[in-house]
Motif scaffolding. Structure first.
Motif, PDB file in Angstrom:
ATOM      1  N   UNK A 260       0.836  -1.200   0.000  1.00 28.66           N
ATOM      2  CA  UNK A 260       0.000   0.000   0.000  1.00 28.66           C
ATOM      3  C   UNK A 260       0.873   1.252   0.000  1.00 28.66           C
ATOM      4  N   UNK A 261       0.512   2.204  -0.871  1.00 29.46           N
ATOM      5  CA  UNK A 261       1.258   3.452  -0.947  1.00 29.46           C
ATOM      6  C   UNK A 261       2.441   3.412  -1.888  1.00 29.46           C
ATOM      7  N   UNK A 262       2.794   2.237  -2.386  1.00 37.72           N
ATOM      8  CA  UNK A 262       3.881   2.124  -3.370  1.00 37.72           C
ATOM      9  C   UNK A 262       3.335   2.410  -4.764  1.00 37.72           C
ATOM     10  N   UNK A 263       4.215   2.869  -5.674  1.00 33.26           N
ATOM     11  CA  UNK A 263       3.807   3.191  -7.034  1.00 33.26           C
ATOM     12  C   UNK A 263       4.784   2.589  -8.034  1.00 33.26           C
ATOM     13  N   UNK A 264       4.231   1.942  -9.049  1.00 34.82           N
ATOM     14  CA  UNK A 264       5.034   1.377 -10.133  1.00 34.82           C
ATOM     15  C   UNK A 264       4.538   1.994 -11.431  1.00 34.82           C
ATOM     16  N   UNK A 265       5.455   2.641 -12.162  1.00 31.16           N
ATOM     17  CA  UNK A 265       5.061   3.335 -13.385  1.00 31.16           C
ATOM     18  C   UNK A 265       6.069   3.053 -14.492  1.00 31.16           C
ATOM     19  N   UNK A 266       5.576   2.693 -15.668  1.00 33.00           N
ATOM     20  CA  UNK A 266       6.434   2.495 -16.829  1.00 33.00           C
ATOM     21  C   UNK A 266       7.546   1.504 -16.590  1.00 33.00           C
ATOM     22  N   UNK A 267       7.292   0.466 -15.804  1.00 30.13           N
ATOM     23  CA  UNK A 267       8.355  -0.449 -15.388  1.00 30.13           C
ATOM     24  C   UNK A 267       7.960  -1.904 -15.598  1.00 30.13           C
ATOM     25  N   UNK A 268       8.989  -2.757 -15.613  1.00 29.08           N
ATOM     26  CA  UNK A 268       8.788  -4.204 -15.714  1.00 29.08           C
ATOM     27  C   UNK A 268       9.342  -4.831 -14.436  1.00 29.08           C
ATOM     28  N   UNK A 269       8.484  -5.552 -13.720  1.00 31.89           N
ATOM     29  CA  UNK A 269       8.874  -6.168 -12.459  1.00 31.89           C
ATOM     30  C   UNK A 269       8.656  -7.670 -12.572  1.00 31.89           C
ATOM     31  N   UNK A 270       9.724  -8.432 -12.431  1.00 32.28           N
ATOM     32  CA  UNK A 270       9.674  -9.888 -12.562  1.00 32.28           C
ATOM     33  C   UNK A 270       9.940 -10.497 -11.187  1.00 32.28           C
ATOM     34  N   UNK A 271       8.942 -11.173 -10.636  1.00 32.83           N
ATOM     35  CA  UNK A 271       9.052 -11.704  -9.285  1.00 32.83           C
ATOM     36  C   UNK A 271       9.865 -12.981  -9.180  1.00 32.83           C
ATOM     37  N   UNK A 272      10.118 -13.390  -7.925  1.00 37.14           N
ATOM     38  CA  UNK A 272       9.537 -12.800  -6.725  1.00 37.14           C
ATOM     39  C   UNK A 272      10.221 -11.487  -6.325  1.00 37.14           C
ATOM     40  N   UNK A 273       9.383 -10.500  -6.046  1.00 43.57           N
ATOM     41  CA  UNK A 273       9.846  -9.150  -5.697  1.00 43.57           C
ATOM     42  C   UNK A 273       8.866  -8.558  -4.697  1.00 43.57           C
ATOM     43  N   UNK A 274       9.392  -7.759  -3.759  1.00 36.31           N
ATOM     44  CA  UNK A 274       8.551  -6.946  -2.884  1.00 36.31           C
ATOM     45  C   UNK A 274       8.926  -5.481  -3.087  1.00 36.31           C
ATOM     46  N   UNK A 278       5.192   3.103   0.162  1.00 35.83           N
ATOM     47  CA  UNK A 278       5.746   4.428  -0.051  1.00 35.83           C
ATOM     48  C   UNK A 278       6.874   4.491  -1.054  1.00 35.83           C
ATOM     49  N   UNK A 279       7.277   3.361  -1.619  1.00 39.96           N
ATOM     50  CA  UNK A 279       8.372   3.348  -2.586  1.00 39.96           C
ATOM     51  C   UNK A 279       7.857   3.621  -4.001  1.00 39.96           C
ATOM     52  N   UNK A 280       8.775   4.101  -4.842  1.00 41.58           N
ATOM     53  CA  UNK A 280       8.445   4.418  -6.232  1.00 41.58           C
ATOM     54  C   UNK A 280       9.394   3.660  -7.154  1.00 41.58           C
ATOM     55  N   UNK A 281       8.838   2.961  -8.116  1.00 43.92           N
ATOM     56  CA  UNK A 281       9.611   2.321  -9.182  1.00 43.92           C
ATOM     57  C   UNK A 281       9.120   2.928 -10.490  1.00 43.92           C
ATOM     58  N   UNK A 282       9.995   3.651 -11.188  1.00 41.55           N
ATOM     59  CA  UNK A 282       9.564   4.347 -12.403  1.00 41.55           C
ATOM     60  C   UNK A 282      10.577   4.149 -13.521  1.00 41.55           C
ATOM     61  N   UNK A 283      10.063   3.777 -14.704  1.00 38.67           N
ATOM     62  CA  UNK A 283      10.909   3.603 -15.897  1.00 38.67           C
ATOM     63  C   UNK A 283      12.087   2.685 -15.606  1.00 38.67           C
ATOM     64  N   UNK A 284      11.819   1.574 -14.926  1.00 38.27           N
ATOM     65  CA  UNK A 284      12.893   0.700 -14.457  1.00 38.27           C
ATOM     66  C   UNK A 284      12.536  -0.765 -14.657  1.00 38.27           C
ATOM     67  N   UNK A 285      13.562  -1.588 -14.480  1.00 35.21           N
ATOM     68  CA  UNK A 285      13.396  -3.045 -14.452  1.00 35.21           C
ATOM     69  C   UNK A 285      13.810  -3.530 -13.070  1.00 35.21           C
ATOM     70  N   UNK A 286      12.931  -4.284 -12.396  1.00 39.56           N
ATOM     71  CA  UNK A 286      13.253  -4.906 -11.115  1.00 39.56           C
ATOM     72  C   UNK A 286      13.151  -6.412 -11.316  1.00 39.56           C
ATOM     73  N   UNK A 287      14.289  -7.096 -11.161  1.00 39.92           N
ATOM     74  CA  UNK A 287      14.352  -8.520 -11.446  1.00 39.92           C
ATOM     75  C   UNK A 287      14.134  -9.387 -10.225  1.00 39.92           C
ATOM     76  N   UNK A 288      14.118 -10.705 -10.430  1.00 43.96           N
ATOM     77  CA  UNK A 288      13.789 -11.647  -9.364  1.00 43.96           C
ATOM     78  C   UNK A 288      14.678 -11.518  -8.128  1.00 43.96           C
ATOM     79  N   UNK A 289      14.082 -11.878  -6.989  1.00 45.15           N
ATOM     80  CA  UNK A 289      14.749 -11.960  -5.690  1.00 45.15           C
ATOM     81  C   UNK A 289      15.268 -10.601  -5.225  1.00 45.15           C
ATOM     82  N   UNK A 290      14.434  -9.586  -5.417  1.00 48.67           N
ATOM     83  CA  UNK A 290      14.773  -8.233  -4.977  1.00 48.67           C
ATOM     84  C   UNK A 290      13.740  -7.767  -3.957  1.00 48.67           C
ATOM     85  N   UNK A 291      14.233  -7.220  -2.847  1.00 48.49           N
ATOM     86  CA  UNK A 291      13.371  -6.607  -1.835  1.00 48.49           C
ATOM     87  C   UNK A 291      13.666  -5.121  -1.783  1.00 48.49           C
ATOM     88  N   UNK A 292      12.649  -4.324  -1.999  1.00 50.24           N
ATOM     89  CA  UNK A 292      12.778  -2.874  -1.908  1.00 50.24           C
ATOM     90  C   UNK A 292      11.976  -2.432  -0.683  1.00 50.24           C
TER      91      UNK A 292
END
Length: 355
Positions: A260-274, A278-292
């Motif tokens: 809740x409160x997190x924002x993902x915009x223009x990005x590709x997120x491949x899980x498992x990911x948290x 309050x976090x922002x992921x924008x115009x990015x790639x977040x790959x597996x096994x990443x905790x933000x």
């Protein structure tokens, strides 16, 4: 039965992260390692917990409080300096009284909890029960030697020439008999009261010490490599859910949690990911096994198999892998001209730079 949780120590192998934070509170899958241990103790039916603390006492107290959030009754026991695991038992003597207890190292992670171990101890009633696991380099651990029947006959702390590859896992169960053993100890060559010496004293004086060789997963999360591996393991079990905002230009693949409160915009997120609240992921790639963690920013960047702690920002960076990014850290590209790396590094930092 009570529990004694060790949450002191300097965390030297996780510096510089632990210059400003207790090693037991470094999160995996956005939850402090210590919390997994406290939950395992609660799930084993134990309610009274003494937490041994040192210089990071205020931070541990702030995170755990009185223990009620975990269904526990917590008492804090101050240790003036890290003087060995057996010294922690020594200073906890009055708190423990004549009760059986489980001693749990607060930076250890065990899959499956300790329910079975506690049940076996209660049923068999040895004076001590230890957990062992096969390791590739036993010189870094307390090491047990078993006889042909599988009984513990000898233990040694960090031996130069190990007699087996069986390392002690950071969970021990004791009856009150261990207090007599601890009272007889002298500091080792390392200047510490070793718990292996206390267990050896019990064996030498005819007390029964049982062992269990575990085949499940155990890690001492004392270094970055092990932290990332535990993070990977925990993320394997997450269920996907999205409570934050994900725009139409983004793609979520697999087990992705957007809190809740997190924002993902223009990005590709491949899980498992948290992606924490309050976090922002924008115009990015977040790959597996990443905790933000909470209140982070990942902007125009790529990151995979990493842990990003609270308030950190990563902006305009090509790719990051296998990394632990500290609280409020800022990662940005260097100026293009002249071609050079600009670094501000704390003591004991480690940096790998691609040519």
């Amino acid at each position: 039965m009570k529990a004694l949780v060790l949450a002191g120590g300097a965390g030297s192998r996780l510096r510089p992260i632990t210059h400003t934070s207790a090693k037991q509170l470094v999160p995996v899958a956005n939850k402090p390692v210590l919390f997994y241990g406290l939950e395992a103790i609660r799930d084993a039916g134990i309610r009274e917990v003494g937490i041994v603390v040192g210089d990071t006492e205020a931070e541990i107290r702030g995170a755990v409080g009185d223990g009620s959030a975990f269904g526990l009754d917590v008492t804090y026991l101050r240790q003036d300096a890290p003087r060995g695991l057996a010294h922690a038992v020594l200073i906890a003597r009055e708190y423990l009284g004549g009760d059986d207890f489980v001693m749990y190292l607060g930076d250890n992670f065990i899959v499956g909890g300790i329910d079975g171990l506690v049940d076996r101890f209660r049923a068999d009633r040895p004076q001590a029960q230890i957990m062992l696991t096969h390791v590739s380099d036993p010189r870094a651990f307390g090491v047990a030697e078993l006889d042909g029947a599988g009984r513990v006959v000898a233990l040694e702390e960090k031996p130069e020439f190990p007699k087996s590859d069986l390392a002690l896992v950071g969970v021990y169960l004791f009856s009150a008999a261990v207090h007599e053993a601890v009272a007889e100890l002298k500091p080792s060559a390392r200047g510490e009261l070793e718990i292996t010496d206390a267990i050896q004293w019990l064996i030498d004086h005819g007390h029964r010490v049982e062992s269990t060789v575990i085949t499940g997963y155990w890690k001492d999360t004392g270094n970055v490599t092990d932290m990332l591996e535990v993070n990977r393991l925990v993320l394997e079990g997450v269920e996907p859910h999205v409570e934050g905002e994900v725009d139409g230009a983004s793609e979520l693949i697999g087990r992705v949690v957007v809190e809740a409160g997190a924002r993902v915009a223009g990005s590709r997120v491949v899980g498992p990911v948290i992606v924490g609240a309050g976090s922002v992921v924008r115009d990015s790639y977040v790959g597996p096994f990443t905790s933000i963690d909470r209140d982070c920013a990942v902007l125009d960047s790529e990151i995979e198999y990493s842990i990003v702690l609270r308030g950190a920002s990563i902006d305009g960076v090509g790719r990051i892998e296998c990394s632990l990014i500290g609280r409020e850290a800022e990662v940005t590209p260097a100026p293009r001209v002249p071609k050079a790396h600009r670094l501000v590094l704390g003591d004991h930092s480690k940096v790998q730079i691609s040519k």
